[in-house]
Design a protein around this motif. Structure first.
Motif, PDB file in Angstrom:
ATOM      1  N   UNK A 253       0.842  -1.202   0.000  1.00 43.17           N
ATOM      2  CA  UNK A 253       0.000   0.000   0.000  1.00 43.17           C
ATOM      3  C   UNK A 253       0.874   1.248   0.000  1.00 43.17           C
ATOM      4  N   UNK A 254       1.917   1.267   0.830  1.00 41.43           N
ATOM      5  CA  UNK A 254       2.825   2.412   0.870  1.00 41.43           C
ATOM      6  C   UNK A 254       3.455   2.668  -0.493  1.00 41.43           C
ATOM      7  N   UNK A 255       3.798   1.592  -1.216  1.00 42.02           N
ATOM      8  CA  UNK A 255       4.453   1.719  -2.518  1.00 42.02           C
ATOM      9  C   UNK A 255       3.466   1.841  -3.666  1.00 42.02           C
ATOM     10  N   UNK A 256       2.164   1.919  -3.336  1.00 43.31           N
ATOM     11  CA  UNK A 256       1.104   2.047  -4.355  1.00 43.31           C
ATOM     12  C   UNK A 256       1.122   0.886  -5.337  1.00 43.31           C
TER      13      UNK A 256
ATOM     14  N   UNK B 124       8.435   4.767  -2.616  1.00 44.47           N
ATOM     15  CA  UNK B 124       7.911   5.459  -1.437  1.00 44.47           C
ATOM     16  C   UNK B 124       8.827   6.642  -1.165  1.00 44.47           C
ATOM     17  N   UNK B 125       8.267   7.804  -0.876  1.00 43.27           N
ATOM     18  CA  UNK B 125       9.050   8.954  -0.410  1.00 43.27           C
ATOM     19  C   UNK B 125       8.689   9.194   1.038  1.00 43.27           C
ATOM     20  N   UNK B 126       9.675   9.264   1.896  1.00 42.81           N
ATOM     21  CA  UNK B 126       9.387   9.496   3.314  1.00 42.81           C
ATOM     22  C   UNK B 126      10.488  10.313   3.944  1.00 42.81           C
TER      23      UNK B 126
ATOM     24  N   UNK C 135      14.348  10.119   2.509  1.00 42.20           N
ATOM     25  CA  UNK C 135      14.534   8.870   1.796  1.00 42.20           C
ATOM     26  C   UNK C 135      13.602   8.742   0.593  1.00 42.20           C
ATOM     27  N   UNK C 136      14.177   8.266  -0.498  1.00 40.94           N
ATOM     28  CA  UNK C 136      13.410   7.814  -1.649  1.00 40.94           C
ATOM     29  C   UNK C 136      13.589   6.305  -1.673  1.00 40.94           C
TER      30      UNK C 136
END
Length: 597
Positions: free
Chosen positions: A269-272, A286-288, A297-298
């Motif tokens: 889900x986080x990574x779509x 994921x970008x966070x 972080x990418x």
């Protein structure tokens, strides 16, 4: 382990000071007084120029810590400041990572109090709570510690960063433990059929707050530990979590098997990604903001179906990281001079080669950083963009949109570039365009995958590049590896025997000359996670093109013949450079043997 210091200060429990004003520690002034004392000392000794001293004073502010401001400005290390404060207040200096934290001591004071004061209880001995503090002049904070525990305190000083690292570790551990406990208690009520959960049941797990905290704690721990990759690998009895730190995988956690579908779904889900698709591999991003670890972080996410379930591998790319300079890479002085001469030429191709994860892109960034100036146009095409460089036009590959290396490179050459950096030469089309660009007035920087520098010339021929183009266009080839750097806190000196040196593939004459020479080897301590290594150092081989080598390339000479000619002209092998770094105490013979061909 503790450093020897004057007798430890002990303070009584909270009742003994109730109603009394907070008094400074023995020999210790208040925060502002200490700040002025340190500032006056720096001014009197002339260790800091007046402008830098004014900057430090301003950064500290009227009520801040000038000690921390000095560290922030890079004037002194945290350990040096802690040593000065310990001597000033007649307190012991504690190396917290080596001493360790007793679990029962860490639970005595609430975490929010420890975060506010920057303190860490690390032992309970003889009825006293031993507490490491970063700022012993913070008497109000120490009074708050007295009020938070029934134990009398025994204070010591530790560098601020070490305390903050331990606090973050405790926060992550409490979150992960709490999340697992909640999930296990909830699942105990439900029948044990999670392994065969359908898509709807798996989707229900994404909104589970404890599960979210568990996944977050793993990602933030990886960011804190400086990991480059996170592996979630389902096994027969558990979900194994492994971090790749300094190029080596380390198991860090085992999550119960029944939580595997929920963890995998949360990551997808986080990574779509499509949470219903479990039969084929998927890729996402994921970008966070891992602010606690100081990293933007990418994250590249790749899933792969296995017989035990879906594995998830996350590559952490630090967007906030600054590109290193050539001086910071670990090149020898002679090699750095040669490389600088190659990249300052207006045309030609510099190719960096080595296995995946050997730091090739980082080397190219360092080269770009050195030649970057307003009067030239630098364009890069990368997958992914690992560092952001000011004044450089960086293009991100997008396979779905048809923006491949070759397609992007053709467009770049119509955009009036002076310097082109191609992230990787993967196919013959990219190879041909890159080499031709190097012959038409451009400086081209790129990477390849070969074992050593001479192999690049033969590999280009195999990829369809005409030999006469290779000889004319390539100006230099840099082969490299990354070896783990020995931990400076625990490495030990020893003198290897001649047999040990011969077993390490060192030439007999060199081994005989090195007999009795002092080398270093790993030992292991809490600071390096008992691995004996902390950080990495580059090992390099630079082939600079000459008329002889160009002639051999045109004649399609073999790798061995090119290597012999290059060595005769002064090229060092990867092993030679590695042995020099072993002799300098930067790495070990065992580590050199692991990474070298």
């Amino acid at each position: 382990m503790e450093f020897e210091r004057p007798p430890t200060l002990r303070t009584g429990p909270a009742e003994s000071t109730a109603g009394a004003p907070a008094a400074p520690l023995p020999g210790g002034p208040g925060v502002n007084e200490l700040a002025e004392l340190v500032a006056d000392l720096l001014a009197a000794t002339g260790l800091l120029p007046p402008d830098k001293l004014a900057l430090v004073r301003g950064r500290a502010g009227p009520s801040g810590s000038i000690a921390q401001a000095i560290v922030d400005e890079g004037v002194a290390s945290g350990e040096g400041i802690a040593r000065m404060l310990a001597a000033r207040h007649q307190l012991p200096l504690v190396d917290l990572p080596l001493t360790g934290i007793a679990p029962e001591a860490a639970k005595v004071v609430p975490l929010h109090v420890l975060e506010r004061i920057v303190a860490m209880p690390y032992a309970i001995e003889n009825g006293y709570l031993r507490v490491a503090v970063a700022d012993p002049s913070n008497v109000h904070g120490i009074d708050e510690l007295r009020l938070a525990t029934r134990y009398p305190l025994e204070l010591a000083v530790t560098p601020r960063d070490d305390i903050l690292a331990e606090i973050r570790r405790l926060v992550r551990a409490s979150e992960a433990f709490g999340a697992q406990a909640i999930l296990e208690s909830e699942e105990a009520v439900v029948e044990e059929e999670v392994e065969e959960a359908d898509d709807l049941e798996a989707e229900d797990g994404i909104s589970d707050a404890p599960l979210v905290r568990l996944v977050n704690s793993v990602i933030f721990q990886a960011a804190e530990d400086g990991a480059s990759d996170i592996h979630f690998e389902p096994q027969e009895d558990a979900l194994i979590v492994r971090f790749r730190i300094d190029g080596v995988l380390q198991e860090v956690q085992r999550i119960p098997k029944r939580m595997t579908p929920g963890v995998t779904t949360r990551l997808k889900v986080l990574a779509k990604l499509d949470i219903a698709e479990r039969r084929k591999p998927q890729d996402g991003r994921i970008s966070l903001n891992a602010a606690a670890a100081g990293r933007m972080l990418d994250v590249r996410v790749a899933t792969l179906p296995t017989v035990e379930g879906e594995t998830v591998v996350m590559r952490l790319l630090d967007k906030s990281k600054k590109a290193p300079t050539l001086e910071e890479l670990g090149l020898s002085d002679e090699m750095r001079t040669q490389l600088s001469a190659i990249i300052t030429r207006p045309t030609g191709a510099l190719l960096v080669t080595g296995p995946t994860g050997s730091g090739k892109s980082t080397t190219l960034y360092a080269a770009l950083d050195q030649i970057n100036r307003p009067e030239i146009n630098i364009i890069t095409v990368e997958d992914p963009v690992e560092y952001r460089l000011g004044g450089v036009n960086q293009v991100q590959i997008n396979q779905r949109a048809g923006l491949t290396f070759a397609a992007a490179l053709r467009s770049i050459l119509r955009s009036d570039p002076d310097v082109v950096m191609v992230g990787e030469i993967r196919d013959s089309e990219t190879a041909k365009i890159s080499i031709e660009a190097a012959l038409t007035g451009h400086l081209v920087l790129s990477t390849l995958h070969t074992n050593d520098a001479p192999s690049v010339l033969t590999r280009l021929n195999e990829m369809g590049v005409e030999p006469f183009l290779t000889g004319a266009a390539v100006t230099g080839v840099l082969a490299q590896r990354l070896a783990r750097r020995l931990c400076s806190h625990c490495c030990e000196m020893y003198s290897p025997s001649v047999d040990e040196l011969l077993n390490a593939r060192i030439a007999p004459d060199v081994a005989a000359a090195a007999d009795g020479m002092a080398f270093y080897r790993k030992r292991g301590c809490p600071r390096c996670g008992q691995t004996g290594y902390r950080g990495r150092v580059g090992i390099y081989q630079l082939l600079e093109m000459s008329e002889t080598l160009e002639s051999l390339a045109v004649q399609k000479a073999g790798r061995e013949e090119i290597e012999r000619a290059a060595i005769a002209e002064g090229m060092r092998t990867l092993w030679d450079d590695g042995i020099a770094k072993v002799a300098a105490g930067l790495t070990s013979i065992e580590e050199l043997a692991r990474v070298s061909v």
